[in-house]
Design an enzyme around this catalytic site. Structure first.
Site, PDB file in Angstrom:
ATOM      1  N   LYS A  24       7.661  -4.758 -10.004  1.00 44.55           N
ATOM      2  CA  LYS A  24       7.493  -4.418 -11.420  1.00 44.55           C
ATOM      3  C   LYS A  24       7.112  -2.948 -11.580  1.00 44.55           C
ATOM      4  O   LYS A  24       7.703  -2.223 -12.376  1.00 44.55           O
ATOM      5  CB  LYS A  24       6.380  -5.325 -11.978  1.00 44.55           C
ATOM      6  CG  LYS A  24       6.340  -5.446 -13.462  1.00 44.55           C
ATOM      7  CD  LYS A  24       5.201  -6.363 -13.886  1.00 44.55           C
ATOM      8  CE  LYS A  24       5.381  -7.796 -13.441  1.00 44.55           C
ATOM      9  NZ  LYS A  24       4.322  -8.681 -13.964  1.00 44.55           N
ATOM     10  N   ASP A  73       8.577   2.666 -13.061  1.00 44.99           N
ATOM     11  CA  ASP A  73       8.055   3.959 -12.598  1.00 44.99           C
ATOM     12  C   ASP A  73       6.566   4.134 -12.857  1.00 44.99           C
ATOM     13  O   ASP A  73       6.127   5.170 -13.376  1.00 44.99           O
ATOM     14  CB  ASP A  73       8.838   5.120 -13.247  1.00 44.99           C
ATOM     15  CG  ASP A  73      10.242   5.206 -12.692  1.00 44.99           C
ATOM     16  OD1 ASP A  73      10.410   4.986 -11.477  1.00 44.99           O
ATOM     17  OD2 ASP A  73      11.177   5.467 -13.473  1.00 44.99           O
ATOM     18  N   HIS A 130       0.817  -1.214   0.000  1.00 50.01           N
ATOM     19  CA  HIS A 130       0.000   0.000   0.000  1.00 50.01           C
ATOM     20  C   HIS A 130       0.853   1.268   0.000  1.00 50.01           C
ATOM     21  O   HIS A 130       0.340   2.339   0.230  1.00 50.01           O
ATOM     22  CB  HIS A 130      -0.897   0.023   1.247  1.00 50.01           C
ATOM     23  CG  HIS A 130      -1.982  -1.007   1.202  1.00 50.01           C
ATOM     24  ND1 HIS A 130      -2.623  -1.463   2.319  1.00 50.01           N
ATOM     25  CD2 HIS A 130      -2.541  -1.677   0.173  1.00 50.01           C
ATOM     26  CE1 HIS A 130      -3.538  -2.361   1.986  1.00 50.01           C
ATOM     27  NE2 HIS A 130      -3.497  -2.510   0.688  1.00 50.01           N
ATOM     28  N   HIS A 131       2.162   1.113  -0.257  1.00 51.94           N
ATOM     29  CA  HIS A 131       3.004   2.317  -0.169  1.00 51.94           C
ATOM     30  C   HIS A 131       2.627   3.330  -1.240  1.00 51.94           C
ATOM     31  O   HIS A 131       2.916   4.503  -1.124  1.00 51.94           O
ATOM     32  CB  HIS A 131       4.494   1.961  -0.234  1.00 51.94           C
ATOM     33  CG  HIS A 131       4.980   1.629  -1.615  1.00 51.94           C
ATOM     34  ND1 HIS A 131       4.610   0.479  -2.271  1.00 51.94           N
ATOM     35  CD2 HIS A 131       5.777   2.311  -2.463  1.00 51.94           C
ATOM     36  CE1 HIS A 131       5.175   0.472  -3.461  1.00 51.94           C
ATOM     37  NE2 HIS A 131       5.889   1.564  -3.605  1.00 51.94           N
ATOM     38  N   ARG A 132       2.012   2.837  -2.292  1.00 53.91           N
ATOM     39  CA  ARG A 132       1.451   3.736  -3.303  1.00 53.91           C
ATOM     40  C   ARG A 132       0.062   3.219  -3.660  1.00 53.91           C
ATOM     41  O   ARG A 132      -0.140   2.002  -3.770  1.00 53.91           O
ATOM     42  CB  ARG A 132       2.315   3.749  -4.561  1.00 53.91           C
ATOM     43  CG  ARG A 132       3.572   4.548  -4.358  1.00 53.91           C
ATOM     44  CD  ARG A 132       4.148   4.961  -5.678  1.00 53.91           C
ATOM     45  NE  ARG A 132       5.179   5.974  -5.477  1.00 53.91           N
ATOM     46  CZ  ARG A 132       5.680   6.707  -6.432  1.00 53.91           C
ATOM     47  NH1 ARG A 132       5.262   6.560  -7.668  1.00 53.91           N
ATOM     48  NH2 ARG A 132       6.605   7.600  -6.192  1.00 53.91           N
ATOM     49  N   SER A 171      -1.433  -0.276 -18.957  1.00 48.09           N
ATOM     50  CA  SER A 171      -2.587  -0.178 -18.053  1.00 48.09           C
ATOM     51  C   SER A 171      -2.565   1.177 -17.333  1.00 48.09           C
ATOM     52  O   SER A 171      -3.609   1.791 -17.115  1.00 48.09           O
ATOM     53  CB  SER A 171      -2.549  -1.299 -17.014  1.00 48.09           C
ATOM     54  OG  SER A 171      -3.221  -2.433 -17.499  1.00 48.09           O
ATOM     55  N   LYS A 175      -2.735  -8.690  -6.940  1.00 45.20           N
ATOM     56  CA  LYS A 175      -3.085  -9.736  -7.905  1.00 45.20           C
ATOM     57  C   LYS A 175      -4.356 -10.424  -7.454  1.00 45.20           C
ATOM     58  O   LYS A 175      -4.636 -10.496  -6.259  1.00 45.20           O
ATOM     59  CB  LYS A 175      -1.952 -10.770  -7.984  1.00 45.20           C
ATOM     60  CG  LYS A 175      -1.923 -11.540  -9.286  1.00 45.20           C
ATOM     61  CD  LYS A 175      -1.251 -10.731 -10.369  1.00 45.20           C
ATOM     62  CE  LYS A 175      -1.189 -11.444 -11.680  1.00 45.20           C
ATOM     63  NZ  LYS A 175      -0.317 -10.722 -12.619  1.00 45.20           N
ATOM     64  N   LYS A 199      -2.321  -2.399  -8.007  1.00 44.78           N
ATOM     65  CA  LYS A 199      -2.629  -2.795  -9.387  1.00 44.78           C
ATOM     66  C   LYS A 199      -2.113  -4.182  -9.684  1.00 44.78           C
ATOM     67  O   LYS A 199      -1.019  -4.551  -9.255  1.00 44.78           O
ATOM     68  CB  LYS A 199      -1.927  -1.780 -10.320  1.00 44.78           C
ATOM     69  CG  LYS A 199      -2.192  -1.962 -11.771  1.00 44.78           C
ATOM     70  CD  LYS A 199      -3.087  -0.862 -12.294  1.00 44.78           C
ATOM     71  CE  LYS A 199      -3.691  -1.175 -13.644  1.00 44.78           C
ATOM     72  NZ  LYS A 199      -4.579  -2.312 -13.663  1.00 44.78           N
TER      73      LYS A 199
HETATM   74  P1  NAD Z   1      -3.077 -16.584 -21.707  1.00 43.04           P
HETATM   75  O1  NAD Z   1      -4.095 -17.349 -20.954  1.00 43.04           O
HETATM   76  O2  NAD Z   1      -3.524 -15.605 -22.733  1.00 43.04           O
HETATM   77  O3  NAD Z   1      -2.049 -17.576 -22.438  1.00 43.04           O
HETATM   78  C1  NAD Z   1      -1.301 -18.573 -21.836  1.00 43.04           C
HETATM   79  C2  NAD Z   1      -1.038 -19.667 -22.868  1.00 43.04           C
HETATM   80  O4  NAD Z   1      -0.118 -20.634 -22.345  1.00 43.04           O
HETATM   81  C3  NAD Z   1      -2.309 -20.433 -23.264  1.00 43.04           C
HETATM   82  O5  NAD Z   1      -2.432 -20.430 -24.674  1.00 43.04           O
HETATM   83  C4  NAD Z   1      -2.056 -21.838 -22.695  1.00 43.04           C
HETATM   84  O6  NAD Z   1      -2.676 -22.863 -23.453  1.00 43.04           O
HETATM   85  C5  NAD Z   1      -0.540 -21.931 -22.744  1.00 43.04           C
HETATM   86  N1  NAD Z   1       0.026 -22.946 -21.865  1.00 43.04           N
HETATM   87  C6  NAD Z   1      -0.386 -23.309 -20.619  1.00 43.04           C
HETATM   88  N2  NAD Z   1       0.408 -24.281 -20.132  1.00 43.04           N
HETATM   89  C7  NAD Z   1       1.341 -24.539 -21.076  1.00 43.04           C
HETATM   90  C8  NAD Z   1       2.445 -25.435 -21.172  1.00 43.04           C
HETATM   91  N3  NAD Z   1       2.751 -26.261 -20.168  1.00 43.04           N
HETATM   92  N4  NAD Z   1       3.203 -25.424 -22.294  1.00 43.04           N
HETATM   93  C9  NAD Z   1       2.921 -24.581 -23.303  1.00 43.04           C
HETATM   94  N5  NAD Z   1       1.884 -23.710 -23.272  1.00 43.04           N
HETATM   95  C10 NAD Z   1       1.111 -23.694 -22.185  1.00 43.04           C
HETATM   96  O7  NAD Z   1      -2.173 -15.893 -20.584  1.00 43.04           O
HETATM   97  P2  NAD Z   1      -1.265 -14.601 -20.729  1.00 43.04           P
HETATM   98  O8  NAD Z   1      -2.060 -13.409 -20.326  1.00 43.04           O
HETATM   99  O9  NAD Z   1      -0.555 -14.623 -22.039  1.00 43.04           O
HETATM  100  O10 NAD Z   1      -0.226 -14.855 -19.525  1.00 43.04           O
HETATM  101  C11 NAD Z   1       0.897 -15.723 -19.673  1.00 43.04           C
HETATM  102  C12 NAD Z   1       1.922 -15.383 -18.611  1.00 43.04           C
HETATM  103  O11 NAD Z   1       2.309 -14.013 -18.727  1.00 43.04           O
HETATM  104  C13 NAD Z   1       1.445 -15.544 -17.163  1.00 43.04           C
HETATM  105  O12 NAD Z   1       2.528 -15.935 -16.361  1.00 43.04           O
HETATM  106  C14 NAD Z   1       1.026 -14.130 -16.777  1.00 43.04           C
HETATM  107  O13 NAD Z   1       1.056 -13.916 -15.388  1.00 43.04           O
HETATM  108  C15 NAD Z   1       2.093 -13.342 -17.502  1.00 43.04           C
HETATM  109  N6  NAD Z   1       1.738 -11.931 -17.741  1.00 43.04           N
HETATM  110  C16 NAD Z   1       0.624 -11.584 -18.431  1.00 43.04           C
HETATM  111  C17 NAD Z   1       0.348 -10.239 -18.682  1.00 43.04           C
HETATM  112  C18 NAD Z   1      -0.835  -9.791 -19.509  1.00 43.04           C
HETATM  113  O14 NAD Z   1      -0.915  -8.586 -19.794  1.00 43.04           O
HETATM  114  N7  NAD Z   1      -1.732 -10.652 -19.935  1.00 43.04           N
HETATM  115  C19 NAD Z   1       1.196  -9.256 -18.176  1.00 43.04           C
HETATM  116  C20 NAD Z   1       2.345  -9.633 -17.478  1.00 43.04           C
HETATM  117  C21 NAD Z   1       2.606 -10.985 -17.280  1.00 43.04           C
END
Ligand code: NAD
Length: 471
Positions: A93, A98, A63-65, A362, A105, A69
């Protein structure tokens, strides 16, 4: 110890490793490390003729900021420890790029594939109602976004539910980001994380000396890449790297298996093929590998795990042959496995930096919502007229004229998408320089993750000092 426990422990281990490179007060480090608020909930939703009790969480790490998100994940692997780890990563992150938010989450323990659209809508709306009830959502409180298993559609349901309860609240649309553009979203949000991964890797590869240590020439162009997960993050990373960076995608892994082609895989065509057949297996011109983990072990320049946490572990770390691992997913490498990669001379570009493009855009969306106006509306035409006048003056002075097509390019004012992309590029480039600078300055730091953590800790601690909590 389950793999999820180890994800949280991995984050803590990485934190402790970085903390030892700072001279911050023990109490301050403890305050930064702990989760400030954890809301664990169970609610019933009618599925068919039965009521199902759904397990869900929202964790506000710091909660420092404010607001806090972070995305909302739908997966049957969700548990409290996992959400805590992901929320903590969000705090670091945001500090690195910044973005003036604390980390948070959310997680709902369901496999979205097992539910109809209507059932998912009811689950999402009920989850949002629980957040509203406990004051865990709001433009100045906590602002969710998409993550694994969720996207624009879910964000639109969240907004609609919030507005129903908070009728008349002026900034209500800023209660969630990653919304459809037609519903107060921002252009470029969907591709943002993948585009950020591209900008970050490109920047890391631009340093001649760093690349020389890896046995690589500088520049991303012409390099080979393997991507795990063709979801939001993985598909955009692959597409943008291919289209704008001239990168050759030689391997792809999805849920159903993995494929390889030394000549390169056209990702756009592969995605169309998967949509049609339901699988990447059998895509013309590719070989099918043993299983979906095999792609991680391919020889390549850049490996992009973009699926889930704990993919590179002590079991396969020694088999990784990539020169660079760009952690597009959160926590894809366990802390111990990352040490093995570093020892083997592999550069790990850490998750808390490389996938920060999503939260960066975002933040732009949230600012757009608070200003109640799209970016570029005020200045686009003014800039365009200024460039046109400039061009006309040059034409008059030189007696030469440019063609219509060139005039259009030269006198264009920036649209929202141009500003979003340039803001994202600036953020990814500047943040990489900060992390690299810490890495070079503190000789004892062994890897970029520790350098990123130290950079984050310095920024967060000065926030606390400004608050007067830890003078
Ligand atoms: P998503 O659901 O759109 O896609 C994930 C994909 O990975 C799916 O197509 C799924 O079938 C596939 N998958 C699952 N297990 C697998 C395996 N063992 N081998 C190969 N493929 C596999 O999810 P996303 O939003 O792309 O998120 C993916 C990662 O990125 C997560 O760790 C998430 O926390 C991170 N992330 C997402 C965002 C975002 O803006 N969406 C931002 C930062 C980080």
């Amino acid at each position: 110890m389950s793999s999820h426990d180890s994800f949280f422990k991995s984050v803590e281990r990485n934190f402790d490793k970085a903390a030892s490179h700072t001279d911050l007060h023990k109490g301050l480090l403890e305050q930064i490390k702990v989760c400030n608020a954890i809301y664990s909930m169970r609610f019933p939703v009618k599925i068919g003729n039965e009521y199902q009790v759904i397990e869900a969480y929202r964790v506000q790490h710091s909660h420092h900021r404010l607001p806090t998100k972070g995305g909302i994940r739908y997966s049957d692997n969700v548990n409290q420890e996992e959400v805590m780890a992901l929320a903590a990563l969000m705090t670091y992150k945001c500090a690195i790029v910044d973005v003036p938010f604390g980390g948070a989450k959310g997680g709902v323990k369901i496999n979205p594939k097992n539910y109809t659209e209507n059932q998912l809508e009811r689950i999402t709306r009920r989850y949002t109602t629980e957040l509203i009830r406990k004051n865990f959502i709001g433009p100045g409180i906590d602002v969710p976004a998409p993550d694994y298993g969720t996207g624009q559609r879910e964000m639109a349901w969240i907004l609609d539910t919030y507005q129903t309860f908070k009728h008349g609240e002026l900034d209500a649309v800023a209660c969630v980001t990653g919304k459809p553009v037609s519903q107060n979203g921002i252009k470029g949000r969907t591709e943002a994380t993948g585009r950020g991964v591209f900008y970050g890797v490109r920047e890391a590869m631009s340093f001649k000396d760093d690349m020389k240590k890896l046995g690589l020439t500088p520049g991303i162009e012409g390099k080979t890449m393997v991507v795990q997960g063709l979801g939001n993050v993985g598909s955009h990373t692959a597409l943008i790297s291919q289209q704008e960076g001239d990168v050759k995608i030689i391997g792809v892994a999805e849920y159903e298996g993995s494929i390889y082609s030394e000549n390169g895989i056209d990702v756009e065509k592969l995605m169309a093929f998967r949509k049609e057949t339901g699988s990447i297996i059998g895509f013309p011109g590719t070989k099918t590998l043993k299983d979906n983990m095999a792609a991680l072990e391919l020889e390549c320049d850049i490996l992009v795990p973009a699926a889930l946490e704990n993919q590179i572990t002590m079991e396969n770390a020694h088999k990784i042959k990539a020169k660079i691992v760009a952690e597009a997913a959160n926590g894809p490498t366990t802390s111990e496995a990352a040490d093995v990669l570093t020892k083997n001379g592999i550069m790990v570009i850490p998750d808390m930096y490389i996938n920060a493009g999503g939260v960066t855009v975002s933040y732009f969306e949230w600012l757009k919502n608070l200003s109640h106006m799209r970016f570029g509306r005020m200045e686009k035409r003014f800039n365009s007229n200024t460039y046109d006048n400039l061009l006309k003056t040059i034409e008059k002075l030189t007696g030469k004229t440019v063609g219509d097509k060139e005039r259009m390019v030269l006198t264009r004012g920036a649209e929202e998408i141009d500003l979003v992309r340039s803001g994202l590029e600036e953020t990814m480039v500047t943040s990489y320089h900060q992390i690299r600078e810490t890495f070079q300055r503190k000789r004892k730091i062994e890897d970029l993750r520790t350098a990123a953590f130290v950079t984050a800790l310095q920024k967060i601690s000065s926030d606390y000092e400004n608050l007067g909590v830890f003078p």
